[in-house]
Design a protein around this motif. Structure first.
Motif, PDB file in Angstrom:
ATOM      1  N   HIS A  40       0.857  -1.187   0.000  1.00 21.45           N
ATOM      2  CA  HIS A  40       0.000   0.000   0.000  1.00 21.45           C
ATOM      3  C   HIS A  40       0.897   1.241   0.000  1.00 21.45           C
ATOM      4  O   HIS A  40       1.733   1.405   0.886  1.00 21.45           O
ATOM      5  CB  HIS A  40      -0.918   0.009   1.224  1.00 21.45           C
ATOM      6  CG  HIS A  40      -1.950   1.096   1.178  1.00 21.45           C
ATOM      7  ND1 HIS A  40      -3.249   0.880   0.770  1.00 21.45           N
ATOM      8  CD2 HIS A  40      -1.858   2.424   1.438  1.00 21.45           C
ATOM      9  CE1 HIS A  40      -3.918   2.032   0.803  1.00 21.45           C
ATOM     10  NE2 HIS A  40      -3.096   2.984   1.209  1.00 21.45           N
TER      11      HIS A  40
ATOM     12  N   VAL B  65       1.627   5.368  -0.009  1.00 22.61           N
ATOM     13  CA  VAL B  65       1.103   6.657   0.444  1.00 22.61           C
ATOM     14  C   VAL B  65       2.000   7.766  -0.092  1.00 22.61           C
ATOM     15  O   VAL B  65       3.209   7.771   0.147  1.00 22.61           O
ATOM     16  CB  VAL B  65       1.067   6.726   1.988  1.00 22.61           C
ATOM     17  CG1 VAL B  65       0.485   8.061   2.445  1.00 22.61           C
ATOM     18  CG2 VAL B  65       0.253   5.566   2.562  1.00 22.61           C
TER      19      VAL B  65
ATOM     20  N   LEU C  91       3.881  -1.297   3.621  1.00 29.08           N
ATOM     21  CA  LEU C  91       3.461   0.102   3.517  1.00 29.08           C
ATOM     22  C   LEU C  91       4.627   0.908   2.944  1.00 29.08           C
ATOM     23  O   LEU C  91       5.709   0.949   3.525  1.00 29.08           O
ATOM     24  CB  LEU C  91       3.093   0.639   4.914  1.00 29.08           C
ATOM     25  CG  LEU C  91       2.624   2.080   5.005  1.00 29.08           C
ATOM     26  CD1 LEU C  91       1.268   2.267   4.340  1.00 29.08           C
ATOM     27  CD2 LEU C  91       2.552   2.527   6.471  1.00 29.08           C
TER      28      LEU C  91
ATOM     29  N   GLU D 115       0.053   5.895  -6.195  1.00 29.96           N
ATOM     30  CA  GLU D 115      -0.269   5.729  -4.776  1.00 29.96           C
ATOM     31  C   GLU D 115      -1.732   5.326  -4.583  1.00 29.96           C
ATOM     32  O   GLU D 115      -2.585   5.614  -5.411  1.00 29.96           O
ATOM     33  CB  GLU D 115       0.003   7.040  -4.011  1.00 29.96           C
ATOM     34  CG  GLU D 115      -0.972   8.187  -4.295  1.00 29.96           C
ATOM     35  CD  GLU D 115      -0.539   9.067  -5.461  1.00 29.96           C
ATOM     36  OE1 GLU D 115       0.261   8.608  -6.289  1.00 29.96           O
ATOM     37  OE2 GLU D 115      -1.019  10.215  -5.543  1.00 29.96           O
ATOM     38  N   HIS D 116      -1.979   4.677  -3.439  1.00 29.40           N
ATOM     39  CA  HIS D 116      -3.348   4.342  -3.051  1.00 29.40           C
ATOM     40  C   HIS D 116      -3.960   5.469  -2.224  1.00 29.40           C
ATOM     41  O   HIS D 116      -5.160   5.648  -2.216  1.00 29.40           O
ATOM     42  CB  HIS D 116      -3.365   3.062  -2.214  1.00 29.40           C
ATOM     43  CG  HIS D 116      -2.786   1.872  -2.922  1.00 29.40           C
ATOM     44  ND1 HIS D 116      -1.424   1.651  -3.029  1.00 29.40           N
ATOM     45  CD2 HIS D 116      -3.390   0.846  -3.580  1.00 29.40           C
ATOM     46  CE1 HIS D 116      -1.221   0.530  -3.708  1.00 29.40           C
ATOM     47  NE2 HIS D 116      -2.383   0.032  -4.054  1.00 29.40           N
ATOM     48  N   THR D 117      -3.101   6.167  -1.505  1.00 29.64           N
ATOM     49  CA  THR D 117      -3.561   7.155  -0.529  1.00 29.64           C
ATOM     50  C   THR D 117      -2.657   8.380  -0.594  1.00 29.64           C
ATOM     51  O   THR D 117      -1.456   8.257  -0.820  1.00 29.64           O
ATOM     52  CB  THR D 117      -3.490   6.556   0.899  1.00 29.64           C
ATOM     53  OG1 THR D 117      -4.291   5.369   0.926  1.00 29.64           O
ATOM     54  CG2 THR D 117      -4.002   7.526   1.949  1.00 29.64           C
TER      55      THR D 117
ATOM     56  N   ASP E  72      -6.324  12.445   1.038  1.00 30.10           N
ATOM     57  CA  ASP E  72      -7.256  11.614   1.788  1.00 30.10           C
ATOM     58  C   ASP E  72      -7.172  11.899   3.277  1.00 30.10           C
ATOM     59  O   ASP E  72      -8.135  11.699   4.009  1.00 30.10           O
ATOM     60  CB  ASP E  72      -6.924  10.126   1.547  1.00 30.10           C
ATOM     61  CG  ASP E  72      -7.006   9.778   0.085  1.00 30.10           C
ATOM     62  OD1 ASP E  72      -8.122   9.773  -0.448  1.00 30.10           O
ATOM     63  OD2 ASP E  72      -5.948   9.543  -0.538  1.00 30.10           O
TER      64      ASP E  72
ATOM     65  N   TRP F 141      -3.990   4.292  11.790  1.00 28.52           N
ATOM     66  CA  TRP F 141      -4.738   4.553  10.554  1.00 28.52           C
ATOM     67  C   TRP F 141      -3.953   4.010   9.348  1.00 28.52           C
ATOM     68  O   TRP F 141      -4.523   3.341   8.479  1.00 28.52           O
ATOM     69  CB  TRP F 141      -4.972   6.057  10.416  1.00 28.52           C
ATOM     70  CG  TRP F 141      -5.793   6.456   9.234  1.00 28.52           C
ATOM     71  CD1 TRP F 141      -7.154   6.359   9.102  1.00 28.52           C
ATOM     72  CD2 TRP F 141      -5.310   7.010   8.004  1.00 28.52           C
ATOM     73  NE1 TRP F 141      -7.533   6.819   7.865  1.00 28.52           N
ATOM     74  CE2 TRP F 141      -6.438   7.225   7.185  1.00 28.52           C
ATOM     75  CE3 TRP F 141      -4.044   7.345   7.533  1.00 28.52           C
ATOM     76  CZ2 TRP F 141      -6.323   7.771   5.899  1.00 28.52           C
ATOM     77  CZ3 TRP F 141      -3.931   7.881   6.258  1.00 28.52           C
ATOM     78  CH2 TRP F 141      -5.057   8.094   5.447  1.00 28.52           C
ATOM     79  N   LEU F 142      -2.649   4.247   9.328  1.00 27.59           N
ATOM     80  CA  LEU F 142      -1.800   3.731   8.240  1.00 27.59           C
ATOM     81  C   LEU F 142      -1.766   2.204   8.252  1.00 27.59           C
ATOM     82  O   LEU F 142      -1.806   1.563   7.196  1.00 27.59           O
ATOM     83  CB  LEU F 142      -0.381   4.293   8.360  1.00 27.59           C
ATOM     84  CG  LEU F 142      -0.228   5.792   8.047  1.00 27.59           C
ATOM     85  CD1 LEU F 142       1.131   6.298   8.503  1.00 27.59           C
ATOM     86  CD2 LEU F 142      -0.427   6.058   6.561  1.00 27.59           C
TER      87      LEU F 142
ATOM     88  N   LEU G 294      -4.701   0.781   6.567  1.00 27.18           N
ATOM     89  CA  LEU G 294      -4.619   0.843   5.107  1.00 27.18           C
ATOM     90  C   LEU G 294      -3.809  -0.323   4.555  1.00 27.18           C
ATOM     91  O   LEU G 294      -4.128  -0.881   3.505  1.00 27.18           O
ATOM     92  CB  LEU G 294      -3.937   2.145   4.659  1.00 27.18           C
ATOM     93  CG  LEU G 294      -4.597   3.465   5.029  1.00 27.18           C
ATOM     94  CD1 LEU G 294      -3.706   4.618   4.605  1.00 27.18           C
ATOM     95  CD2 LEU G 294      -5.962   3.578   4.367  1.00 27.18           C
ATOM     96  N   ALA G 295      -2.736  -0.668   5.276  1.00 24.16           N
ATOM     97  CA  ALA G 295      -1.796  -1.672   4.772  1.00 24.16           C
ATOM     98  C   ALA G 295      -2.262  -3.091   5.084  1.00 24.16           C
ATOM     99  O   ALA G 295      -1.670  -4.058   4.604  1.00 24.16           O
ATOM    100  CB  ALA G 295      -0.413  -1.437   5.383  1.00 24.16           C
TER     101      ALA G 295
END
Lengths: 215, 136
Positions: A31, A33, A113, A132-134, A159, A209-210, A213-214
């Motif tokens: 993932h 960022v 990540l 990137e995803h985020t 985001d 939070w990160l 996402l991962a």
């Protein structure tokens, strides 16, 4: 003289490479960022702080983007994280091709990540998706609470936002409520974190939070 | 207008390709020249006179420097010396709560009708080459 319709996106060439980057990242379960902030907002320090908070849970890799030098990469490497330094040689943003070169050098199977630190700039990076995803924006208290007025585009296009150096709120006039109100008016879905890399405020919340996402 | 030769004199030689010094306007303009050349050549045009660009106010901050870079980058191509014509598109948002549509005058996108902060962007992200005017 004749008029030929074109209707082609100006950023298409970059967007196409970004899409291929995204596919590569997905194949390896990474993932990514894209971290966008002004110079001095504390991008590298925040990356290091969340990486410590994520140690043992999430395997973090870092791409550093700078005009020149590898001082940021050295700091990240000293923390034991896989890192690739891109020097843009004067370029004001990272682009998808530069990130592709970096991805091809990184141990993607050992990373969950990927934190990509863009060149310190609140304007140019917005146009260049990297795959990137985020997108995570960072503002810092000393920059002032009027940043959304000056750079609405960045706040509308991330985001999440980390308001860094929150420990300085006690010493500076900064209207957090008004700042957050403006940011949310530009971007109703945005996640906002008050953090301080120096004293550790809010780092766990951002790291969690990160990690989400991962996962 | 500074000529390419003058720039070279100052040691500021801009070469095309990857990994060169570039403001984002330069990188963006490279893309524009590529798109214009491709479509002009495909149409068998002798020369491009005008390039119509649509630029949303949210998409990018670009200014007159784009024409400057365009003149540099397009030199020697079918797209050389064309005039760039910008159509700017104002930001237009819609309230997700009450459906009111408006063009915000500043960075406060709170709905002036119902006071909710649920703005969705309807226009202002455009960033494309719309058309080219060419000599056949």
């Amino acid at each position: 003289m004749s008029r030929i319709p074109v209707v082609e996106r100006i950023m298409k060439a970059n967007d196409d490479v970004a899409a291929s980057n995204r596919q590569l990242l997905d194949e390896h379960g990474v993932h990514a960022v894209n971290i966008i902030a002004a110079p001095g907002a504390g991008k590298t320090s925040l990356i290091l702080a969340v990486s410590v908070a994520l140690a043992g849970r999430v395997r973090v890799g870092v791409i550093e983007g700078d005009l020149a030098s590898d001082v940021d990469a050295q700091k990240v490497r000293a923390a034991g994280l896989p890192v690739y330094q891109i020097n843009t040689g004067g370029g004001c943003h990272l682009d998808a091709r530069q990130v592709r070169v970096a991805l091809d050098q990184m141990p993607l199977d050992e990373i969950d990540l990927l934190l990509i630190e863009n060149v310190g700039n609140l304007v140019c990076p917005v146009n260049f998706v990297l795959g990137e995803h985020t997108r995570l924006g960072i503002s810092s208290v000393p920059e002032g609470d009027d940043k959304p007025h000056k750079y609405p585009t960045i706040f509308a296009n991330v985001d999440a936002l980390a308001l860094n150096k929150a420990d300085l709120l006690a010493f500076m006039p900064f209207d957090v409520a008004e700042f957050e109100r403006l940011v949310r008016s530009l971007n109703p879905e945005i996640a906002v974190f008050q953090v301080s890399s120096t004293v550790g405020t809010g780092i766990d919340a951002l790291a969690d939070w990160l990690a989400g996402l991962a996962a | 207008m500074i000529s390419t030769r003058q720039l070279a004199t100052f040691g500021l030689i801009l070469t095309r390709g990857y990994n060169r010094p570039a403001m984002h306007e330069y990188a963006v303009t490279e893309n524009v020249v590529d798109i214009v050349c491709r479509h002009a050549v495909k149409a068998g045009a002798r020369r491009v006179r005008r390039v119509h660009l649509v630029v949303g106010e949210l998409s990018s901050i670009i200014d007159d420097s784009v024409q400057f870079y365009y003149d540099l980058i397009s030199e020697g191509t079918v797209a050389q010396a064309a005039e760039l014509v910008f159509r700017r598109v104002a930001v237009e948002v819609e309230c997700g709560a009450c459906g009111y549509v408006w063009q915000p005058a500043d960075a406060d996108w709170t709905c002036p009708q119902c006071g909710q902060a649920q703005a969705r962007v309807r226009a202002g992200r455009e960033f494309y080459v719309e058309s080219i005017e060419v000599e056949d």
